[in-house]
Every structure is written in C-alpha cells, then in structure tokens.
Design a protein around this motif. Structure first.
Motif, PDB file in Angstrom:
ATOM      1  N   ALA A 139      -2.036  37.534 -12.384  1.00  0.00           N
ATOM      2  CA  ALA A 139      -1.800  37.153 -10.975  1.00  0.00           C
ATOM      3  C   ALA A 139      -2.558  35.859 -10.699  1.00  0.00           C
ATOM      4  CB  ALA A 139      -2.548  38.437 -10.010  1.00  0.00           C
ATOM      5  N   GLY A 140      -3.808  35.559 -11.301  1.00  0.00           N
ATOM      6  CA  GLY A 140      -4.322  34.419 -11.195  1.00  0.00           C
ATOM      7  C   GLY A 140      -3.530  33.339 -11.790  1.00  0.00           C
ATOM      8  N   HIS A 165      -0.311  33.153 -11.889  1.00  0.00           N
ATOM      9  CA  HIS A 165       0.948  32.730 -11.103  1.00  0.00           C
ATOM     10  C   HIS A 165       0.252  32.134  -9.893  1.00  0.00           C
ATOM     11  CE1 HIS A 165       3.591  34.400  -7.790  1.00  0.00           C
ATOM     12  NE2 HIS A 165       4.227  33.442  -8.488  1.00  0.00           N
ATOM     13  N   GLY A 166      -0.938  32.382  -9.287  1.00  0.00           N
ATOM     14  CA  GLY A 166      -1.409  31.713  -8.306  1.00  0.00           C
ATOM     15  C   GLY A 166      -1.513  30.245  -8.738  1.00  0.00           C
ATOM     16  N   VAL A 167      -2.296  29.910 -10.118  1.00  0.00           N
ATOM     17  CA  VAL A 167      -2.279  28.422 -10.294  1.00  0.00           C
ATOM     18  C   VAL A 167      -1.125  27.835 -10.372  1.00  0.00           C
ATOM     19  CG1 VAL A 167      -2.974  27.070 -12.370  1.00  0.00           C
ATOM     20  CG2 VAL A 167      -4.596  29.114 -11.632  1.00  0.00           C
ATOM     21  N   LEU A 168      -0.014  28.690 -10.928  1.00  0.00           N
ATOM     22  CA  LEU A 168       1.366  28.066 -11.003  1.00  0.00           C
ATOM     23  C   LEU A 168       1.906  27.560  -9.638  1.00  0.00           C
ATOM     24  CD1 LEU A 168       3.012  30.227 -13.868  1.00  0.00           C
ATOM     25  CD2 LEU A 168       2.637  27.674 -14.078  1.00  0.00           C
ATOM     26  N   VAL A 169       1.681  28.579  -8.673  1.00  0.00           N
ATOM     27  CA  VAL A 169       2.317  28.096  -7.480  1.00  0.00           C
ATOM     28  C   VAL A 169       1.405  26.981  -6.837  1.00  0.00           C
ATOM     29  CG1 VAL A 169       2.757  29.055  -5.156  1.00  0.00           C
ATOM     30  CG2 VAL A 169       3.123  30.413  -7.169  1.00  0.00           C
ATOM     31  N   GLY A 170       0.200  27.020  -7.299  1.00  0.00           N
ATOM     32  CA  GLY A 170      -0.654  25.797  -6.804  1.00  0.00           C
ATOM     33  C   GLY A 170      -0.151  24.457  -7.178  1.00  0.00           C
ATOM     34  N   LYS A 171      -0.143  24.306  -8.596  1.00  0.00           N
ATOM     35  CA  LYS A 171       0.672  23.149  -9.193  1.00  0.00           C
ATOM     36  C   LYS A 171       2.082  22.731  -8.628  1.00  0.00           C
ATOM     37  CE  LYS A 171      -2.242  23.637 -13.341  1.00  0.00           C
ATOM     38  NZ  LYS A 171      -2.263  22.956 -14.555  1.00  0.00           N
ATOM     39  N   ALA A 177      -6.859  31.171  -6.700  1.00  0.00           N
ATOM     40  CA  ALA A 177      -6.071  30.584  -7.675  1.00  0.00           C
ATOM     41  C   ALA A 177      -5.076  29.430  -7.366  1.00  0.00           C
ATOM     42  CB  ALA A 177      -5.321  31.796  -8.741  1.00  0.00           C
ATOM     43  N   ARG A 178      -4.418  29.694  -6.291  1.00  0.00           N
ATOM     44  CA  ARG A 178      -3.155  29.046  -5.807  1.00  0.00           C
ATOM     45  C   ARG A 178      -3.908  27.698  -5.315  1.00  0.00           C
ATOM     46  NH1 ARG A 178       0.801  29.685  -0.665  1.00  0.00           N
ATOM     47  NH2 ARG A 178      -1.034  28.350   0.222  1.00  0.00           N
ATOM     48  N   TRP A 221      -7.147  26.640  -6.201  1.00  0.00           N
ATOM     49  CA  TRP A 221      -7.256  25.891  -7.131  1.00  0.00           C
ATOM     50  C   TRP A 221      -6.441  24.991  -7.933  1.00  0.00           C
ATOM     51  CZ3 TRP A 221      -8.285  27.855 -12.771  1.00  0.00           C
ATOM     52  CH2 TRP A 221      -9.105  26.867 -13.522  1.00  0.00           C
ATOM     53  N   GLY A 222      -5.048  25.580  -8.146  1.00  0.00           N
ATOM     54  CA  GLY A 222      -3.880  25.001  -9.125  1.00  0.00           C
ATOM     55  C   GLY A 222      -3.603  23.792  -8.154  1.00  0.00           C
TER      56      GLY A 222
END
Lengths: 132, 72
Positions: free
Chosen positions: A84-85, A87-93, B32-33, B35-36
């Motif tokens: 899930a983390g 996925h969160g990073v991917l959506v943020g990018k 996490a989002r 951070w990304g």
C-alpha cells in the motif's frame, strides 16, 4: 458460501489494484506527458478504490475465518502495508508528474516494480501455504 | 479498549478494530503519497509515523502539517 464470495471479491480487487500499480510504474519509467493525466484519473476512479476494497475484504476474511490470531496473517499484513505504501509513493510521483505539466518528468528508475513483485509473491505464498 | 476491559463489552472492539485498521492503512497511504509527491521529506514521514503511535501525537503533527501547508 459467504466466505468464498468474500475471497473472490478480495482477489478481484487485488488484481485490479496491482494491475493499476503496474501501469503507473511503467508509465513513470517511460514518461509521456499525454499518458499521465488519464492514468491519474484511472487511479483515482479504479485503482485506489480497488486497493481500499482489497483491504476491506481482506479484513472481513480475517474476521470470518478467525485468522487474526495466526502468525502468517500478521506477517502478511506487514507486507500489505509495504505494498500500500508503494502504491502511495507511485500516486505521489504521478501527481507530481501531472502537476509539472510543462514537460515529461525524468524517467523514474526506482525499483518499485521489482519490490512490488516480491511483495505480491510473498503475500500469495503466505496466504496459500499459511506456514505458521 | 476501555469498553472491552472496563465495561466487559468486547463487541465494541470487534466493530471498531477493523475500522481503526482501515483508517490507519489510509493514513499510511496518504503519508506515502505525500512523500512520493515531494510534499514532505523522509524525516517528515518518520515524524508522522512515530506520531501515530504516541497518544495525542497527531495533535502536534497536525500543527506541523498546517505550517508545512502554509509554506507550499
């Protein structure tokens, strides 16, 4: 019957979630500005709700099956948190790439796809073998 | 938990436990989002994560997040 239906719903949600994550990871690796906005809309409409449903149905399966006292489920939850983390990073990018607008973002060379693949394999192994 | 141990009502935990778990997962996902997306750095992630385990830590982090939002 209810347990089997919940399990099917959990698996369908998981497939949609992981499919959406893979699409975003590949798009970030080979960035093309035209693909980013539709992917962001798709993620918001399909992938993120699928993730929430996969988690919800997973919790329901744990409650129905009385699995919450099992060690394998504890380990699986930790790996799911990592997934899930990711996925969160991917959506943020993805959001960062869409908001940049002017030109395609630099190709993302992070190993998110590989880490996600390992997480998914561990999740499936823990759920199917229930080793401890 | 007070209802379970002080009022002998374990049903409350059975109901609120999964809801609490979902809320925590959603919180981690948003951290996490952010951070990304570059809205917070690694230290910010650590701060928010640790704050989630300290009673009333969320109140302190909420003020910090408001300051961060004003900067952006």
């Amino acid at each position: 019957m209810l347990y089997a239906l919940t399990k099917a719903a959990h698996l369908i949600s998981l497939f949609v979630w992981v499919g959406g994550m893979t699409a975003v990871a590949i798009a970030l690796r080979h960035p093309a500005i035209l693909h980013m906005a539709p992917l962001k809309r798709y993620d918001r409409a399909v992938t993120t709700p699928a993730m929430l449903l996969a988690l919800l149905f997973g919790i329901l399966l744990g409650v129905q099956g009385g699995w919450f006292t099992s060690g394998w489920l504890g380990a699986k939850i930790v790996v799911v948190l990592v997934l899930a983390g990711l996925h969160g990073v991917l959506v943020g990018k993805l959001r960062h790439a869409v908001n940049a607008k002017a030109k395609p973002a630099a190709a993302d060379s992070s190993p998110i796809l590989a880490i996600g693949g390992v997480c998914l394999s561990v999740i499936v192994l823990l759920a199917s073998l229930k080793p401890f | 938990m007070p209802l379970k141990y002080w009022a002998d009502t374990p049903q409350a935990v059975a109901l609120m436990g999964p809801a609490h778990g979902m809320a925590f997962l959603t919180f981690l996902w948003f951290v996490a989002r952010s951070w990304g997306e570059g809205l917070i750095n690694g230290l910010g992630v650590l701060r928010l994560f640790i704050g989630a385990f300290i009673p009333f830590g969320g109140l302190v982090n909420e003020r910090w997040l408001r300051n961060q939002a004003e900067k952006h």
